[in-house]
Design an enzyme around this catalytic site. Structure first.
Site, PDB file in Angstrom:
ATOM      1  N   ARG A 159       0.856  -1.199   0.000  1.00  0.00           N
ATOM      2  CA  ARG A 159       0.000   0.000   0.000  1.00  0.00           C
ATOM      3  C   ARG A 159       0.887   1.242   0.000  1.00  0.00           C
ATOM      4  NH1 ARG A 159      -5.167  -2.018   2.177  1.00  0.00           N
ATOM      5  NH2 ARG A 159      -5.378  -3.847   0.834  1.00  0.00           N
ATOM      6  N   GLU A 169       0.582   4.206   0.811  1.00  0.00           N
ATOM      7  CA  GLU A 169      -0.110   5.255   1.574  1.00  0.00           C
ATOM      8  C   GLU A 169       0.897   5.911   2.499  1.00  0.00           C
ATOM      9  OE1 GLU A 169      -3.204   3.187   3.624  1.00  0.00           O
ATOM     10  OE2 GLU A 169      -4.224   2.583   1.780  1.00  0.00           O
ATOM     11  N   ARG A 192      -0.699   1.913  13.152  1.00  0.00           N
ATOM     12  CA  ARG A 192      -1.301   0.672  12.621  1.00  0.00           C
ATOM     13  C   ARG A 192      -1.173   0.492  11.111  1.00  0.00           C
ATOM     14  NH1 ARG A 192      -7.828   1.076  12.748  1.00  0.00           N
ATOM     15  NH2 ARG A 192      -8.106   2.811  11.331  1.00  0.00           N
ATOM     16  N   HIS A 193      -0.388   1.349  10.439  1.00  0.00           N
ATOM     17  CA  HIS A 193      -0.231   1.233   8.988  1.00  0.00           C
ATOM     18  C   HIS A 193       1.196   0.858   8.593  1.00  0.00           C
ATOM     19  CE1 HIS A 193      -4.026   3.585   8.890  1.00  0.00           C
ATOM     20  NE2 HIS A 193      -4.234   2.857   7.819  1.00  0.00           N
ATOM     21  N   GLU A 253     -10.169  -2.052  13.132  1.00  0.00           N
ATOM     22  CA  GLU A 253     -10.567  -2.912  12.015  1.00  0.00           C
ATOM     23  C   GLU A 253      -9.431  -3.862  11.627  1.00  0.00           C
ATOM     24  OE1 GLU A 253      -9.928  -3.223   7.690  1.00  0.00           O
ATOM     25  OE2 GLU A 253     -10.252  -1.117   8.185  1.00  0.00           O
ATOM     26  N   SER A 275     -11.783  -6.259   6.110  1.00  0.00           N
ATOM     27  CA  SER A 275     -12.811  -5.575   5.344  1.00  0.00           C
ATOM     28  C   SER A 275     -13.266  -6.571   4.294  1.00  0.00           C
ATOM     29  CB  SER A 275     -12.193  -4.345   4.693  1.00  0.00           C
ATOM     30  OG  SER A 275     -13.198  -3.412   4.453  1.00  0.00           O
ATOM     31  N   ARG A 289      -1.626  -6.848  12.150  1.00  0.00           N
ATOM     32  CA  ARG A 289      -2.638  -6.154  12.952  1.00  0.00           C
ATOM     33  C   ARG A 289      -3.334  -7.116  13.908  1.00  0.00           C
ATOM     34  NH1 ARG A 289      -6.450  -1.579  10.132  1.00  0.00           N
ATOM     35  NH2 ARG A 289      -4.499  -0.709   9.389  1.00  0.00           N
TER      36      ARG A 289
END
Length: 531
Positions: free
Chosen positions: A303, A305, A311-312, A454, A457, A505
């Site tokens: 990712r 991002e 948490r990323h 979360e 998903s 996670r």
């Protein structure tokens, strides 16, 4: 001055100089004689020491192991040192965790992964003064081979995992020597935050740990975390295999962004560009269309991002599931939640040692879950948040603070750390999500949460080529780029759904840790590309 006088004074000077030179030579000769005498004395001392050292063959630094010989020697594991082994003569290989010389003896703590045992070498029939001195000078983290008797102890050794026995060393050899200066001390790296501050004892910050990850991974906490993580993968695979799932491998270099988003890493691919997969989504679905019925995969997910949060990560391990169902996508939810429950039970029943070890440094409440898993609808979750004073619209996605707050409210009301939130607004989900047949504002999609964060998903996917095309146009996605994906559904596709779970996670939240970098062996985030 007459000629004769000048000549006389020159002769006097020469005589004075030759006397000086003589004295200097004498001094140097005396110095050399003293040095030679000292060296001879040292050599004699060393020789007599060697002659006196009756234990000289019982310790030392071994030649580098280059597979010169095969030994029948059996090495015993540190975790197997129990009172049942008392009075046995054994060999083991371990690291020197600490050493402490005290008079004519030296205490060592020998460590092997997350287990350690106290060892003692003392001057006596089997060990000389020189052997004790040698043992005391072995640098921390060096690897040693030790022959020793296992002895029971009267008082428990609280500082070691093996509390009921100690080793009385007969022989000790260094297999691999560590440098004297370590980048960090292991005991500092496992000290709980805030502990020992009054005494001025150090703790090690996250970046120092990650910069010296090889040393940090030796700590009891890290060893426990990654053994538990291995357990999560094993339980995930075993549970799904028993349910009739097939493990698949999917490509990580792809021609179009998996989720139609901009957060992808571009890589050069010969004369064109390609992307690193954000998810195995498209390929999982293609396998369902190819009649594999139920599939899962474990692999890296990328990712791009720029999120520097707790948490990323830019690369993590995805545990992905996809399955065909008969009539209702809740069949998929039930299958995934049961898999998660089996993982939680397996960790609770088989990994208590690891859980307790992590809790010593990072205390947390035991993880709670219900059977069957609690499932709330999005509107119910929203109502709980509204009641708690949160103002947000019906079709808004949950922010991270609201996710956490809802997690706390659910825990208070239902006493569970794990639950499903079902029927998300269609507007906040990807183009391939199946709309709710009864209310076009909502969708057949769900998230799963652990301790208010979360971890999965998922959704029923659109399996009709025409509806998928319409949804892609609605999301302004270039149809040419996802042509192969849409074409997969033109030749008959069963109704199906699935989801993707982040391994790091799950481990972080199950153990109640506060940073995902603690559960990623060599983490990648926007600021870290090494080691």
């Amino acid at each position: 001055m007459t000629k004769e006088e000048a000549q006389g004074s020159t002769e006097e000077e020469q005589q004075a100089q030759s006397k000086k030179g003589l004295k200097k030579q004498q001094k140097e000769a005396e110095k050399a004689a003293k040095k030679a005498e000292k060296q001879a004395k040292l050599a004699a001392e060393q020789q007599s020491t060697e002659e006196d050292d009756f234990a000289k063959d019982r310790y030392g630094v071994l030649a580098m192991v280059q597979s010169q010989q095969k030994l029948d020697r059996v090495l015993v594991r540190v975790q197997d040192f129990t009172p049942e082994k008392a009075d046995q003569l054994i060999w083991l290989r371990a690291r020197v965790h600490t050493s402490r010389a005290k008079g004519k003896q030296c205490f060592l703590v020998l460590r092997q992964q997350q287990f350690n045992v106290q060892a003692l070498v003392a001057v006596g029939d089997r060990a000389s003064k020189q052997m004790v001195k040698f043992a005391a000078n072995i640098t921390k983290e060096s690897i040693v081979d030790v022959e020793a008797f296992v002895r029971k102890v009267e008082q428990k050794i609280e500082s070691c995992s093996q509390q009921d026995v100690e080793l009385h060393i007969e022989r000790i050899f260094v297999v691999s020597q560590a440098e004297a200066r370590l980048p960090l001390q292991l005991e500092d790296a496992v000290r709980p935050d805030g502990e020992g501050e009054e005494e001025g004892r150090a703790t090690v910050n996250q970046d120092t740990k990650l910069d010296n990850r090889v040393i940090d991974l030796r700590t009891t906490t890290s060893q426990a975390i990654f053994r538990l993580q291995s357990g999560v993968c094993m339980l995930f695979r075993d549970t799904l295999t028993k349910k009739g799932f097939v493990e698949i491998q999917t490509p990580k270099i792809i021609s179009a962004a998996s989720e139609g988003g901009a957060n992808v890493f571009t890589v050069s691919y010969f004369k064109t560009s390609a992307y690193l997969a954000q998810s195995p989504q498209l390929y999982k679905q293609m396998c369902i269309c190819a009649d594999f019925d139920k599939v899962f995969c474990v692999g890296p997910v990328f990712r791009a991002e720029d999120s520097n949060t707790h948490r990323h990560l830019t690369e993590f391990v995805g545990l992905d599931i996809e399955m065909a169902f008969s009539y209702h996508y809740h069949e998929v939810i039930d299958s995934i939640t049961d898999t998660m429950v089996q993982i939680f039970k397996g960790l609770r029943d088989n990994f208590q040692t690891e859980i307790q070890m992590v809790n010593k440094q990072f205390p947390s409440e035991p993880f709670k879950f219900l059977e069957p898993t609690l499932r709330l609808e999005y509107t119910e979750g929203l109502a709980m948040l509204h009641e708690a004073g949160v103002e947000m619209g019906d079709e808004e996605d949950l922010s991270t603070p609201n996710e956490k707050l809802l997690g706390r409210l659910v825990k208070e009301k239902y006493d569970t750390d794990f639950y499903v939130l079902d029927k998300y607004p269609l507007a906040v989900r990807p183009f391939y999500t199946m709309p709710d047949p009864n209310n076009p504002k909502y969708s057949n999609s769900y998230d799963m949460f652990m301790r208010g964060e979360e971890i999965l998903s998922g959704a029923q996917r659109v399996h009709d080529a025409q509806l998928l095309t319409d949804r892609a146009i609605h999301h302004q996605i270039d149809l040419e780029k996802i042509k192969a994906y849409i074409d997969s559904f033109r030749y008959g596709a069963p109704p199906h759904g699935g989801g993707g779970i982040g391994l790091e996670r799950v481990c972080m939240l199950y153990l109640g840790l506060h940073n995902i970098r603690q559960t990623s062996m060599f983490p990648r985030d926007p600021k870290r590309l090494t080691p």
